[in-house]
Design a protein around this motif. Sequence first.
Motif, PDB file in Angstrom:
ATOM      1  N   ASN A 252       0.819  -1.200   0.000  1.00 30.38           N
ATOM      2  CA  ASN A 252       0.000   0.000   0.000  1.00 30.38           C
ATOM      3  C   ASN A 252       0.851   1.247   0.000  1.00 30.38           C
ATOM      4  O   ASN A 252       1.986   1.255   0.476  1.00 30.38           O
ATOM      5  CB  ASN A 252      -1.060  -0.001   1.105  1.00 30.38           C
ATOM      6  N   PHE A 260      -3.840   3.800  -1.440  1.00 33.59           N
ATOM      7  CA  PHE A 260      -4.083   2.700  -2.366  1.00 33.59           C
ATOM      8  C   PHE A 260      -3.539   1.409  -1.773  1.00 33.59           C
ATOM      9  O   PHE A 260      -2.420   1.373  -1.237  1.00 33.59           O
ATOM     10  CB  PHE A 260      -3.400   2.984  -3.708  1.00 33.59           C
ATOM     11  N   THR A 261      -4.334   0.342  -1.864  1.00 34.12           N
ATOM     12  CA  THR A 261      -3.916  -0.965  -1.355  1.00 34.12           C
ATOM     13  C   THR A 261      -4.110  -2.009  -2.449  1.00 34.12           C
ATOM     14  O   THR A 261      -5.158  -2.052  -3.098  1.00 34.12           O
ATOM     15  CB  THR A 261      -4.747  -1.374  -0.118  1.00 34.12           C
ATOM     16  N   GLU A 263      -3.594  -6.282  -3.093  1.00 40.90           N
ATOM     17  CA  GLU A 263      -3.317  -7.565  -2.440  1.00 40.90           C
ATOM     18  C   GLU A 263      -3.408  -8.694  -3.471  1.00 40.90           C
ATOM     19  O   GLU A 263      -4.227  -8.640  -4.389  1.00 40.90           O
ATOM     20  CB  GLU A 263      -4.329  -7.840  -1.321  1.00 40.90           C
ATOM     21  N   GLU A 314      -7.901  -1.505  -3.705  1.00 42.57           N
ATOM     22  CA  GLU A 314      -8.792  -0.532  -3.062  1.00 42.57           C
ATOM     23  C   GLU A 314      -8.142   0.847  -3.056  1.00 42.57           C
ATOM     24  O   GLU A 314      -6.977   1.008  -2.683  1.00 42.57           O
ATOM     25  CB  GLU A 314      -9.135  -0.952  -1.636  1.00 42.57           C
TER      26      GLU A 314
ATOM     27  N   SER B 104      -4.771  -4.938   6.017  1.00 43.22           N
ATOM     28  CA  SER B 104      -3.906  -4.305   5.021  1.00 43.22           C
ATOM     29  C   SER B 104      -4.436  -2.943   4.585  1.00 43.22           C
ATOM     30  O   SER B 104      -3.684  -2.121   4.053  1.00 43.22           O
ATOM     31  CB  SER B 104      -3.756  -5.215   3.802  1.00 43.22           C
ATOM     32  N   LYS B 105      -5.738  -2.681   4.808  1.00 43.29           N
ATOM     33  CA  LYS B 105      -6.331  -1.421   4.353  1.00 43.29           C
ATOM     34  C   LYS B 105      -6.242  -0.311   5.407  1.00 43.29           C
ATOM     35  O   LYS B 105      -6.547   0.850   5.101  1.00 43.29           O
ATOM     36  CB  LYS B 105      -7.795  -1.636   3.988  1.00 43.29           C
ATOM     37  N   ARG B 107      -3.723   1.147   6.999  1.00 42.21           N
ATOM     38  CA  ARG B 107      -2.692   2.167   6.816  1.00 42.21           C
ATOM     39  C   ARG B 107      -3.097   3.192   5.755  1.00 42.21           C
ATOM     40  O   ARG B 107      -3.011   4.411   5.979  1.00 42.21           O
ATOM     41  CB  ARG B 107      -1.377   1.486   6.420  1.00 42.21           C
ATOM     42  N   SER B 108      -3.553   2.703   4.612  1.00 42.95           N
ATOM     43  CA  SER B 108      -3.906   3.638   3.542  1.00 42.95           C
ATOM     44  C   SER B 108      -5.142   4.448   3.899  1.00 42.95           C
ATOM     45  O   SER B 108      -5.252   5.633   3.553  1.00 42.95           O
ATOM     46  CB  SER B 108      -4.100   2.895   2.210  1.00 42.95           C
TER      47      SER B 108
END
Lengths: 498, 182
Positions: A252, A260-261, A263, A314, B104-105, B107-108
């Motif tokens: 990210n 922005f991420t 995976e 995302e 994982s989301k 941080r952003s």
Amino acid sequence: MTASACFRTAAAALLSAILLAVPSAASAFDLGALTAGGSNQTEYKVATEDGQEILLEWLDLDVTAGDLAGGIRYEAFQPPQKDDPLGDRVREGVAFRYVEATREWGRLRAGNHYALFGRGLSLNLFEDRDVRIDNNLDGILFDGSAGPVEWTLLSGRARVTSNERWPADDSRHERLDLLHAGDVVFRPVDQVLVGVSGVRTRYPAAGTEERRDLVTGRAEVSAGPVSIYAEHGTLDGAAGAADGEGTYVSANAATSGIGFTAEYKNYDRFALKTFDGRINLNNPPALSKEQSYTLMNRDPHSLDVNDERGYQLELTAVPRHGATVTANRSRNERHNGLVWYEEYFLDLRQDFEAELGVSTASVLLDYRGVGEGKFHTTVIGDLTWLFSDIYSLRVEAGHQHTENVAIGSFDTELVVLEFAQSPALVVGTSIEWNNKSEAQSVGQDKVYAMGTISRVLMGDADLTLAAGSRQAGYYCVGGRCRYEPAFKGVESKFLVRF
Amino acid sequence: MHGFRRHFGLDAAAVTAAILLGAFTSAAWTEETRTYDFKLPDLEGKEVSLQELLAHGPVLVDFWATWCKPCAKELPHLDAIAKEFAGRGVSVVAVSVDNPRSVSKVRSYVKSQNFSFIVVLDTNGEAKRAFKAFSQPYTVMLNPDGTKAFSNIGYKPGDEKIIREKIAALLASLPPSAGQAE
């Protein structure tokens, strides 16, 4: 009620009463660092169609005295709800207990425990009451750190839910799987992490022993606005089968105003389960959007760790003050190329200044396809109007169009109205209707209506009463979201922390 | 079997009612003695100790998740509260309970929103279990000694005003030596 069940219930109640009295004793006798706390969560429901009663009860009690701590959890599921992952048996008793000592060199714990290694590719033991998951181990755990090194070592037995191998004895085989695991992390600086995990499970079988070994390695690097995480593992094949593999990568990049991420996953014969195959011991990331709106959870993605690969992207942007744009794209496919779950998602949210009267407005667009032949297109509008310092009204309106290969197409409408008085009261109603019966040419409920009152009591207790009917899915009221199975009847939920 | 279950369930309901009564009595009549603590990594991997924050004054702890819509409405208000009380010794810590599915989301999301409060990751749910934060958002104000001053369940528009008032009242009740930095 049998004598033994009565005795166990009474004993649990007595033990609970004693432990509940500990705070009084602590303050009365000034026992220094001795503190106690806990919670009690009760769900009671009566289905109007068949008169079935369901009582779900969790009573947690924890005591801490300096470096020592201990606790128990009393559970009663009488009976569990339909489709309970832990099985459909009536059960009650102390299902979780532990003692632990914590010093500067680490923590040693005996009894039930949870653990997470990395992102869960090797081991992910957790409790989620909303979806009735509890895959704790009963054994010993030792974790700690020394300089840049952190470790977790554990050994215990996992709960088994079915007794297909030994149907004659219902109780003796509840915890048969033996699991040993270790995780070591090296963190030379805050921004860099390298870790290795190993898990070995042993299943006692007739005359022999089944064994599985899972090893993973991972690394994480954060540098300024960018962060990257990668983990890879192998699972040795059972009974001569080919070894399994699992890979997960996330990256990210974010700065003020935009994030922005990305995976990626690839799980091939990588599920580590209890011997009965019903409880997962590893739970790697699924890479699908987590949703809290009811309509968007009608066909949620269920991860198959044995055969799934895909990606998720995302984007979160803040184009101006109070505005947030979230765009999400995910795709999950089998290793033979079959795309079995994919989704496009867009959320536009605007928080207005209070003097305009509207605090939040949100519009969500969601399209998803499911490999079994279901395609949903959903639009939801969500408006909150704060019309005084403490009174607000929320309106949620949703429309979902479903293309179902098996039964044809149909539409579902959902309207939620909530009146809230901050900070303690919410009165709400949800009404849902569809034309599925026309598509299926069968008679069934077309309208579902549920009324709900939620009240905060004594600052830290929370009572919800509801009556009516609803379909399965997540249901949010009063700012809280919980998974709710399909239901028609009356229910109450009570949670108190003390 | 149905009769057995029905009888068993009603007995258990009676026992549960007794336990609830005990819980109410205990909560209502005993002084809050429990203290809270955690050590969790922030978004850069640096360990954040709740006890170290409490040494500087009261701490507002908020449990939230990226998928929680009420949390998304609440967090901007917490950010305003964090800025408003930063000079008076109050720390605000947002504990993300996102599990491996969604962590994982975090941080952003946080960086794009430019929040000023501290964000820590409770990926394995240890702090969530210790605070009994079974639903989100759940906000707890801790006194400098680590005991609970007050809590707020869920988020309803207007909660932020009440939280502000309670923080101000708490600060007014604390002695000047309680770590408040003017």
